[in-house]
Design a protein around this motif. Structure first.
Motif, PDB file in Angstrom:
ATOM      1  N   THR B 702       0.839  -1.196   0.000  1.00  0.00           N
ATOM      2  CA  THR B 702       0.000   0.000   0.000  1.00  0.00           C
ATOM      3  C   THR B 702       0.876   1.249   0.000  1.00  0.00           C
ATOM      4  N   ILE B 703       0.274   2.342  -0.456  1.00  0.00           N
ATOM      5  CA  ILE B 703       1.015   3.610  -0.479  1.00  0.00           C
ATOM      6  C   ILE B 703       1.390   4.016   0.941  1.00  0.00           C
ATOM      7  N   GLU B 704       0.496   3.765   1.859  1.00  0.00           N
ATOM      8  CA  GLU B 704       0.771   4.078   3.269  1.00  0.00           C
ATOM      9  C   GLU B 704       2.021   3.326   3.754  1.00  0.00           C
ATOM     10  N   LYS B 705       2.104   2.060   3.392  1.00  0.00           N
ATOM     11  CA  LYS B 705       3.255   1.255   3.802  1.00  0.00           C
ATOM     12  C   LYS B 705       4.541   1.806   3.188  1.00  0.00           C
ATOM     13  N   ILE B 706       4.461   2.136   1.934  1.00  0.00           N
ATOM     14  CA  ILE B 706       5.642   2.626   1.228  1.00  0.00           C
ATOM     15  C   ILE B 706       6.124   3.937   1.827  1.00  0.00           C
ATOM     16  N   LYS B 707       5.186   4.800   2.179  1.00  0.00           N
ATOM     17  CA  LYS B 707       5.569   6.072   2.801  1.00  0.00           C
ATOM     18  C   LYS B 707       6.216   5.833   4.163  1.00  0.00           C
ATOM     19  N   SER B 708       5.675   4.884   4.904  1.00  0.00           N
ATOM     20  CA  SER B 708       6.230   4.626   6.242  1.00  0.00           C
ATOM     21  C   SER B 708       7.658   4.086   6.159  1.00  0.00           C
ATOM     22  N   LEU B 709       7.983   3.449   5.030  1.00  0.00           N
ATOM     23  CA  LEU B 709       9.334   2.903   4.868  1.00  0.00           C
ATOM     24  C   LEU B 709      10.306   3.916   4.251  1.00  0.00           C
ATOM     25  N   LEU B 720       2.129   2.892  -8.001  1.00  0.00           N
ATOM     26  CA  LEU B 720       1.110   2.434  -7.052  1.00  0.00           C
ATOM     27  C   LEU B 720      -0.195   3.210  -7.202  1.00  0.00           C
ATOM     28  N   GLU B 721      -0.090   4.515  -7.441  1.00  0.00           N
ATOM     29  CA  GLU B 721      -1.323   5.310  -7.616  1.00  0.00           C
ATOM     30  C   GLU B 721      -2.111   4.822  -8.834  1.00  0.00           C
ATOM     31  N   ASN B 722      -1.405   4.531  -9.897  1.00  0.00           N
ATOM     32  CA  ASN B 722      -2.089   4.010 -11.092  1.00  0.00           C
ATOM     33  C   ASN B 722      -2.803   2.702 -10.773  1.00  0.00           C
ATOM     34  N   TYR B 723      -2.134   1.872  -9.993  1.00  0.00           N
ATOM     35  CA  TYR B 723      -2.734   0.577  -9.648  1.00  0.00           C
ATOM     36  C   TYR B 723      -3.961   0.772  -8.758  1.00  0.00           C
ATOM     37  N   PHE B 724      -3.807   1.545  -7.687  1.00  0.00           N
ATOM     38  CA  PHE B 724      -4.922   1.671  -6.742  1.00  0.00           C
ATOM     39  C   PHE B 724      -6.089   2.464  -7.338  1.00  0.00           C
ATOM     40  N   GLN B 725      -5.787   3.412  -8.216  1.00  0.00           N
ATOM     41  CA  GLN B 725      -6.880   4.143  -8.872  1.00  0.00           C
ATOM     42  C   GLN B 725      -7.649   3.235  -9.830  1.00  0.00           C
ATOM     43  N   GLY B 726      -6.958   2.251 -10.377  1.00  0.00           N
ATOM     44  CA  GLY B 726      -7.602   1.357 -11.341  1.00  0.00           C
ATOM     45  C   GLY B 726      -8.374   0.223 -10.703  1.00  0.00           C
ATOM     46  N   LYS B 727      -8.279   0.085  -9.397  1.00  0.00           N
ATOM     47  CA  LYS B 727      -8.943  -1.049  -8.733  1.00  0.00           C
ATOM     48  C   LYS B 727     -10.454  -0.889  -8.702  1.00  0.00           C
TER      49      LYS B 727
END
Lengths: 68, 727
Positions: B702-709, B720-727
């Motif tokens: 998730t984007i949240e996870k990636i930001k936390s790392l 990731l945004e392209n993926y989550f927007q397309g879901k």
């Protein structure tokens, strides 16, 4: 009536004068890097041959990870 | 001249070299484990350049595999295929790589877009190249492009010179070219230890699972020995680039080439470890006498030794390939470390072996190994319980540049296809490929090296073979999917996982494919019953892959972590983690770099790179739940024969674990029900692991996870945004 102990949560028939070495042999546990606890108490490797397993004991034979 | 029946002439080979380009650089001391620059070599346009390593790169990617993946990410794009010119072979050691005080610090980590999985792959390997590369002034080397003619890349770390030259006369097979490089680049016998070579082999060119050999010169045996970066077909990629060898010369080895922050601390920790190892190894894994081959009979005892394409877990003939046999065949009493200072000494060697087949028949050679995986694959999985076959096939796989694991698992698959009538003599070019047919299996290997006949076909790997057998021979695709032991395109390594759901995930959820270097959980799960719930298994499938990823960031070998344990390990809270050795690693990392990390930060370092690699997979068109699915043989009995071999166990599980009474049911019904339960359990495991790792239910971070790392680079976020927007 059979008396059972648990070895890693599996039932095993208890025997008089049963030791940890007896259990290892019966369970075919040949791996050497083991941690053994009987009713929550750690048993040192040097005592595997003479530690007598009590009736209805809960035995944990923890195999450490190897391989790879 | 030399010891072989068809001797080569080093002078003649050298005279044929034609210099294509040369690059000179300033030699500088390392700074606390880092050279702070990486080397980019383009063999397509013959350019060489230096790139700086920024503080951010060190903070985020740490080193080793982290650097490899970052450099590879920058070099390729989402459309890059394994044979695209921009694809790279990237090799790095790591910040702790090359310290000679602690055992197991000489690993190189190699990455590239894999021919066999078509996704990023990493493979770790011993030998001297990684440390010598770093001590020559480079944290990593990228090799990009495809050469017009056969070339050698030479790094002279003594004088700060890098050359690319045409190399028409050198051998391609590794046991020869590794020695040729010593003959050519060392001035005398004494200097040969300063030469290390990366090479592949003739079969690498004709298969998708070619391996890379990393050499180290054994002064006592007077032979260039070979360690393998086996997984993922990087040897195939190497030969695609028309590289015969990558050579590094470094002559100034001392106790502190890494210029560490606190050498005394490293010495203190290491002395204690060496004492532990000397006092305990003989009664624990006996690595110093038999290496990892000590596992053969243990795996058989626990029904885990893959036999006849993973159908079974043991065999009555296992004694013929178990550790007493290897103890006898391995030369004892000679130091066997694949890097300086490693007292584990597990790089065992068969010396004075006279080859019985193939182009080198009659030559007397030294053969590294076999290690457990090779003995299990060639012996039990192919059903050839003959140590001489195993040793000879090991030699030829190495020198031909073939991954022994992929070859063994692919051959086992082919043999089961043969026994099921999918293949026959007409289709194999006249060869009977039943389980146990050693001469025929050896012939397949020689054919692969020549690029001929059915041996070449086997080099496609199981993933491609399944499609071929369906198309050409009308095979049942479901049956092939069930018995073909590959995931993500990579062949399984050598453990039976049917009774360990956690290890099914250990293989299926591994980033690069089913290799056990991320997690080996069978004992914890199947034998100890320590991780009974999905949440327990998911926790193990978070911690261990993250912890073990760290070895790749540092240039470390995993074996000294848990193949010997401190005498008081049993008294610790979490003996499976070997807490004292984990603390050693934390303390040594701090002593090398001057940083002050703890065990949590260690995991965090790995988690950053691990998630980055998962997103890299996704970027290349993989990295989702679909690609984490495993063949059913990994999860349960495919055939009735397999079910009956463990009938009591399966019947009891139906009754006790899944509350389904098997009484009076046909074996077909019980077999089918077992499959339904087990396949459902694997999906639930995926759900639990994805949640624990901070991924969505499709296995995407998730984007949240990636930001936390802190790996939320614009390019990563965009994907990731392209993926989550397309879901």
């Amino acid at each position: 009536m059979k008396i059972l102990i648990k070895v890693n949560d599996n039932p095993l028939e208890w025997e008089k004068n049963m030791t940890i070495d007896t259990i290892l042999k019966k369970m075919k546990y040949s791996f050497k890097m083991l941690v053994v606890k009987v009713n929550g108490e750690l048993v040192k490797k040097s005592e595997f041959g003479n530690f007598i397993i009590p009736e209805e004991a809960d035995v944990k034979v923890i195999h450490l990870i190897s391989g790879g | 001249m030399n010891k072989y029946q068809n001797p080569y002439n080093p002078e003649k080979i050298k005279q044929a070299h034609k210099l294509l380009t040369e690059f000179k650089y300033e030699l500088k001391p390392l700074e606390k484990g880092y050279a702070n620059r990486t080397l980019h070599v383009h063999v397509g346009n013959n350019t060489i350049k230096s790139k700086p390593v920024t503080q951010e790169m060190k903070d985020v990617f740490t080193g080793g595999k982290g650097f490899d993946l970052k450099l590879l990410w920058d070099a390729v794009n989402k459309n890059t295929k394994w044979d695209s010119p921009e694809n790279e072979i990237v090799i790095a050691a790591g910040a702790m790589g090359g310290i000679t005080q602690y055992p197991g610090t000489g690993k190189s980590i190699v990455c590239g877009i894999s021919p066999i999985t078509e996704a990023p792959v990493d493979s770790n390997v011993g030998g001297y190249f990684g440390p010598y590369l770093k001590f020559s002034g480079w944290d990593a080397i990228e090799i990009q492009g495809i050469a017009d003619k056969e070339v050698i890349v030479y790094i002279d770390g003594d004088n700060g010179i890098i050359q690319i030259f045409e190399a028409p006369e050198e051998a391609i097979d590794s046991h020869l070219i590794a020695e040729q490089m010593c003959d050519i680049f060392a001035s005398n016998e004494q200097e040969k230890k300063n030469i290390t070579t990366v090479s592949a082999g003739t079969a690498s060119e004709h298969s998708f699972y070619g391996c890379l050999n990393f050499s180290f010169y054994d002064r006592r045996r007077k032979v260039a020995r070979l360690k393998q970066a086996g997984r993922g077909g990087l040897g195939t990629l190497f030969r695609k680039k028309k590289i015969k060898a990558l050579v590094c010369k470094f002559s100034k080895l001392n106790v502190n080439n890494n210029n560490v922050a606190d050498l005394e601390a490293i010495k203190r920790i290491s002395a204690e470890y060496h004492r532990e190892l000397f006092e305990n190894d003989d009664s624990q894994c006996d690595m110093r006498h038999v290496g990892t081959a000590h596992l053969v009979e243990i795996m058989d005892d626990y029904d885990l030794l893959p036999t006849h394409n993973y159908k079974f877990g043991k065999h009555e003939k296992t004694g013929k390939i178990s550790s007493p046999v290897w103890r006898e065949m391995f030369t004892q009493g000679i130091p066997d470390g694949c890097w300086y200072g490693c007292t584990m000494q597990c790089a065992k060697c068969v010396d004075g072996y006279t080859l019985r087949t193939g182009p080198y028949k009659g030559d007397i050679v030294s053969i590294d190994g076999p290690e457990y995986e090779t003995a299990a694959a060639f012996g039990a999985n192919m059903g050839i319980f003959d140590p001489h076959f195993i040793v000879e096939a090991n030699f030829y796989c190495d020198t031909y540049g073939i991954d022994t694991i992929s070859f063994g698992t692919a051959m086992a698959f082919v043999m089961e296809c043969y026994e099921n009538g999918i293949l026959n003599k007409e289709r194999t070019g006249g060869h009977e490929l039943n389980f146990g047919c050693g001469e025929e299996a050896m012939e397949m290997l020689h054919q692969m090296a020549k690029g001929e006949d059915f041996g070449k076909t086997i080099g496609l790997g199981i993933h491609r073979l399944k499609k071929l057998f369906v198309k050409e021979f009308g095979a049942d695709p479901q049956f092939l999917q069930d018995i073909g032991m590959e995931c993500k395109g990579m062949e399984y390594s050598e453990y039976v996982t049917k009774e360990s759901l956690a290890m099914q995930g250990g293989y299926g959820l591994a980033l690069k494919g089913p290799q056990h270097d991320e997690a080996w959980l069978i004992f914890m799960d199947m034998v100890n019953n320590q991780i009974p719930t999905f949440a327990d298994k998911a926790e193990a499938l978070h911690y261990f892959p993250m912890f073990r990823t760290w070895f790749g960031l540092q240039g470390l070998c995993k074996l000294p972590w848990n193949d010997v344990e401190p005498p008081d390990n049993a008294e610790t809270d979490e003996p499976a983690k070997v807490p004292k050795h984990v603390q050693n690693y934390v303390d040594i990392f701090n002593a090398v770099t001057g940083k002050n990390i703890d065990k949590k930060e260690l995991i965090l370092q790995s988690e950053r790179v691990y998630n980055f690699q998962r997103i890299f997979n996704f970027r290349m068109g993989f990295g989702t739940r679909e690609y984490d699915q495993i063949p059913y043989r990994s999860a349960g009995p495919v055939t009735i024969e397999e079910y009956l071999s463990r009938e009591d166990r399966y019947d009891n599980q139906l009754r006790d674990k899944w509350n389904w009474d098997p009484t009076g049911k046909s074996v077909e019904e019980r077999h089918q029900k077992t499959r339904e339960f087990r396949e459902d359990a694997y999906q639930k495991l995926c759900d639990a692991v994805y949640t624990r790792r901070g991924w969505d239910n499709n296995g995407v971070p998730t984007i949240e996870k990636i930001k936390s790392l802190g790996i939320d680079f614009p390019e990563v976020i965009e994907i990731l945004e392209n993926y989550f927007q397309g879901k």
